[in-house]
Scaffold this motif. Structure first.
Motif, mmCIF file in Angstrom:
data_model
loop_
_atom_site.group_PDB
_atom_site.id
_atom_site.type_symbol
_atom_site.label_atom_id
_atom_site.label_comp_id
_atom_site.label_asym_id
_atom_site.label_seq_id
_atom_site.Cartn_x
_atom_site.Cartn_y
_atom_site.Cartn_z
ATOM 1 N N SER A 102 -25.559 -85.418 67.782
ATOM 2 C CA SER A 102 -25.795 -86.236 66.295
ATOM 3 C C SER A 102 -26.791 -86.039 65.815
ATOM 4 C CB SER A 102 -26.244 -87.350 67.330
ATOM 5 O OG SER A 102 -26.752 -88.000 65.862
ATOM 6 N N PRO A 103 -26.486 -86.030 63.970
ATOM 7 C CA PRO A 103 -27.365 -85.330 62.950
ATOM 8 C C PRO A 103 -28.983 -86.649 63.084
ATOM 9 C CG PRO A 103 -25.696 -86.789 62.518
ATOM 10 C CD PRO A 103 -25.291 -86.821 63.805
ATOM 11 N N THR A 104 -28.958 -87.373 64.208
ATOM 12 C CA THR A 104 -29.985 -88.317 63.937
ATOM 13 C C THR A 104 -30.277 -88.532 65.429
ATOM 14 O OG1 THR A 104 -28.516 -90.179 64.197
ATOM 15 C CG2 THR A 104 -28.799 -89.992 62.251
ATOM 16 N N TYR A 105 -31.597 -89.063 66.265
ATOM 17 C CA TYR A 105 -32.407 -89.112 66.548
ATOM 18 C C TYR A 105 -31.470 -90.295 67.669
ATOM 19 C CZ TYR A 105 -34.778 -91.135 70.460
ATOM 20 O OH TYR A 105 -35.723 -91.718 71.409
ATOM 21 N N ASP A 106 -30.897 -91.657 66.865
ATOM 22 C CA ASP A 106 -30.492 -92.830 67.922
ATOM 23 C C ASP A 106 -29.347 -92.079 68.097
ATOM 24 O OD1 ASP A 106 -32.917 -94.458 66.775
ATOM 25 O OD2 ASP A 106 -32.421 -95.056 64.890
ATOM 26 N N LEU A 187 -32.541 -78.810 64.666
ATOM 27 C CA LEU A 187 -31.458 -78.277 63.305
ATOM 28 C C LEU A 187 -31.809 -79.986 62.355
ATOM 29 C CD1 LEU A 187 -28.336 -76.558 64.282
ATOM 30 C CD2 LEU A 187 -29.959 -76.331 62.852
ATOM 31 N N ASN A 188 -32.067 -80.981 63.547
ATOM 32 C CA ASN A 188 -31.754 -82.401 62.318
ATOM 33 C C ASN A 188 -33.389 -82.902 62.072
ATOM 34 O OD1 ASN A 188 -29.050 -82.480 61.479
ATOM 35 N ND2 ASN A 188 -28.630 -82.028 63.561
ATOM 36 N N GLY A 189 -34.178 -82.479 62.796
ATOM 37 C CA GLY A 189 -35.354 -82.543 62.108
ATOM 38 C C GLY A 189 -35.700 -84.121 63.092
ATOM 39 N N TYR A 190 -35.654 -84.177 64.210
ATOM 40 C CA TYR A 190 -35.808 -85.077 65.261
ATOM 41 C C TYR A 190 -36.661 -84.640 66.741
ATOM 42 C CZ TYR A 190 -30.944 -85.337 66.489
ATOM 43 O OH TYR A 190 -29.708 -85.160 67.621
ATOM 44 N N TRP A 191 -36.878 -83.272 66.539
ATOM 45 C CA TRP A 191 -37.381 -83.312 67.592
ATOM 46 C C TRP A 191 -38.589 -83.021 68.701
ATOM 47 C CZ3 TRP A 191 -35.926 -79.282 70.898
ATOM 48 C CH2 TRP A 191 -36.548 -77.989 71.929
#
Length: 561
Positions: A102-106, A187-191
């Motif tokens: 997923s591109p998001t944390y949610d 990759l998508n900034g929610y590490w």
């Protein structure tokens, strides 16, 4: 008769019931069970049979698979009476994070909770078990897709508790591709958000779980213990450099050659070896990628099957945005040479953009590079790895990755630029370089405050890699090597007598230089004064067959002369 190859089938039961092509890996069950480690993490590159092996383990041990003993008849594990009696004797929880991208944390959180819910749904019948009290039955009822973080973290532990009550045995918990959502998070900034959630889940499932008999995790990389495994002191980690389970994942050469003979393709052994051999696990060399081999057996065509199964987005961005020094090492790798690097086997995603060693560690774990040998530095107490590109298929993947750094609509122009460079067409070279610099410069500079100096330097090293990929059959392309009284920026040494040699010098305009023309002159003068031609002349290339180019940069403006 040639066996039927079931491409992409990762379900052990399906393969065995349909009598599809299968390489016997059931000895892994015995090796894993007899090592008696509480929680085992095994890292292997993608498409190396991790999911199929996990499916195999599930069908072997699961109580619900007790009537599937026929799946193992004729395989090595079935020769041992002890293991025939062990089959189908434990409750097993199996889940996979492979699809969580997923591109998001949610989205990632939702995917993990959904995977947990699906794994637990198989055992909702336990809510009617007389062995469970009402509180324990409520645990199962609360495992749903809208549960809280705390409930999600405790879900697998609570399911194991209920299994223990019902069956009178502790559970085996199998987690496949544990690190897929973690790579996407990086990759998508929610590490940071995802690490906190996953750490709580792993702690409750694998550390503070008195109802766990054994845990088995697989993934591509060994994520640093500080990230998500900080509480797991009972974790046994098996990486690609470990000797344990060295033939359990991937095909050995004996297995590959046997399959080729079975399929009537014995004459293709050398082709297959050149393309797909090269992986090394522990001290076991000549390991082949199962995905590539099964596809080749099915089609009889040599192709980049394994390289085509992933976008390679993380690897590509790390190299593209890496330091000039790292790109120089990539030059050597693409030229078939080996590089030296002091590596840690664990990958700290927080350090990937700060440490080239971490990047090489990731490339090694991912199977793109192989360790041809290792040495120990007594002074620094570190291991030095000598690395090379794994095989022809992997080399082709790197080549595609480098050309992909430039916009697709520029690919033709990039080829035309190379033709113009070789032909000495300065007008087209200038036109192209100014166009591409405005479109791609920023992606080669990862600094928080991109500098005029950093952009051209990072860009031209990426540009050089592009030249290496496309001109390797005609030129030996190198950068930043010593010749004469200094280090040239780029040198193209012809491999054919009728081609000219080329030396390039890249310079950023200085304050004292009023025009870019002045910077070009300074670049050309440096080539002359520092005698960068020396190496080429020593190799017998006449002076009149050596061309010089100066590349001058001012922000995103470029002038070539």
């Amino acid at each position: 008769m040639k066996p039927v190859i079931s491409i992409g089938n990762q379900d052990f039961r399906s393969i065995r019931e349909k009598n599809r092509f299968y390489v016997d890996k059931t000895s892994f069950i015995k090796e894993w069970w007899e090592r008696d480690d509480v929680v085992t993490l095994i890292t292997r590159p993608r498409r190396f049979g991790k999911t199929l092996n996990m499916s195999m383990v599930k069908y072997f041990f699961s109580i619900s698979s007790a009537d599937h003993s026929g799946l193992f008849e004729g395989l090595s594990i079935w020769q041992d009476k002890t293991y025939r009696e062990l089959q189908g004797s434990y409750p097993v929880i199996f889940l996979s994070f492979a699809a969580i991208k997923s591109p998001t944390y949610d989205g990632a959180r939702e995917g993990i909770i959904q995977a947990i819910s699906e794994a637990c749904s198989e055992f909702y019948f336990l809510r009617d078990s007389d062995a469970l009290n009402q509180v324990e039955k409520t645990y199962l009822e609360n495992i749903k897709e809208d549960m809280s973080d705390a409930a999600a973290a405790a879900a697998l532990r609570r399911l194991a508790l209920c299994m223990n009550r019902h069956y009178g045995k502790k559970a085996l918990i199998l987690l496949d591709e544990y690190d897929t959502p973690l790579q996407e998070a990086y990759l998508n900034g929610y590490w940071d958000e995802l690490v906190s959630f996953v750490r709580s889940l792993f702690n409750a499932t694998f550390k503070t779980n008195p109802y766990l008999e054994r845990g088995l995790l697989t993934g591509i990389s060994r994520v640093s213990k500080e990230s998500i495994f900080s509480d797991l002191n009972n974790l046994k980690v098996i990486t690609t450099t470990s000797d344990q389970y060295k033939t359990a994942f991937g095909f050995t050469e004996r297995e590959v050659f046997g399959a080729l003979e079975l399929c009537g393709m014995s004459s293709r052994k050398e082709d297959v070896k050149q393309w797909y051999d090269g992986f090394i696990f522990g001290d076991q060399a000549d390991i082949y990628n199962p995905w590539s081999i099964t596809n080749f057996l099915d089609s009889s065509q040599l192709d980049t099957y394994w390289a085509d199964t992933s976008s390679n987005a993380l690897v590509s961005s790390l190299i593209k945005e890496g330091t000039p020094e790292m790109k120089m090492q990539m030059e050597d790798l693409l030229a078939g040479k080996e590089i030296r690097a002091e590596l840690k086997e664990q990958v700290s995603f927080e350090q990937l953009h700060k440490s080239s060693e971490m990047i090489w560690s990731l490339l090694l774990a991912s199977g793109y590079l192989k360790p041809v040998r290792r040495s120990f530095n007594q002074r620094t107490r570190t291991t030095i790895y000598h690395l090379k590109v794994t095989n022809l298929e992997t080399l082709d993947m790197f080549a595609d990755m480098v050309t992909g750094w430039f916009p697709k609509y520029e690919s033709t122009a990039y080829g035309n630029f190379q033709k113009a460079l070789l032909a000495g067409d300065l007008e087209f070279m200038n036109q192209y370089m100014n166009q591409i610099s405005s479109q791609t410069f920023s992606s080669f500079d990862t600094g928080k405050q991109p500098s005029d100096q950093a952009e051209p330097e990072r860009f031209y090293h990426g540009f050089v890699l592009g030249l290496i990929v496309d001109l390797a059959d005609r030129y030996r392309v190198t950068s930043n090597r010593e010749s004469g009284f200094g280090r040239y920026d780029v040198m193209l040494e012809p491999l054919e007598k009728d081609l000219d040699a080329i030396i390039m010098e890249f310079k950023v305009r200085q304050a004292k230089e009023t025009e870019l023309e002045d910077t070009v002159k300074a670049a050309l003068l440096q080539i002359q004064q520092r005698e960068y031609d020396t190496e080429l002349l020593a190799r017998g290339i006449p002076k009149e067959r050596i061309r010089h180019y100066g590349f001058a940069f001012d922000g995103k403006k470029v002038l070539i002369g």
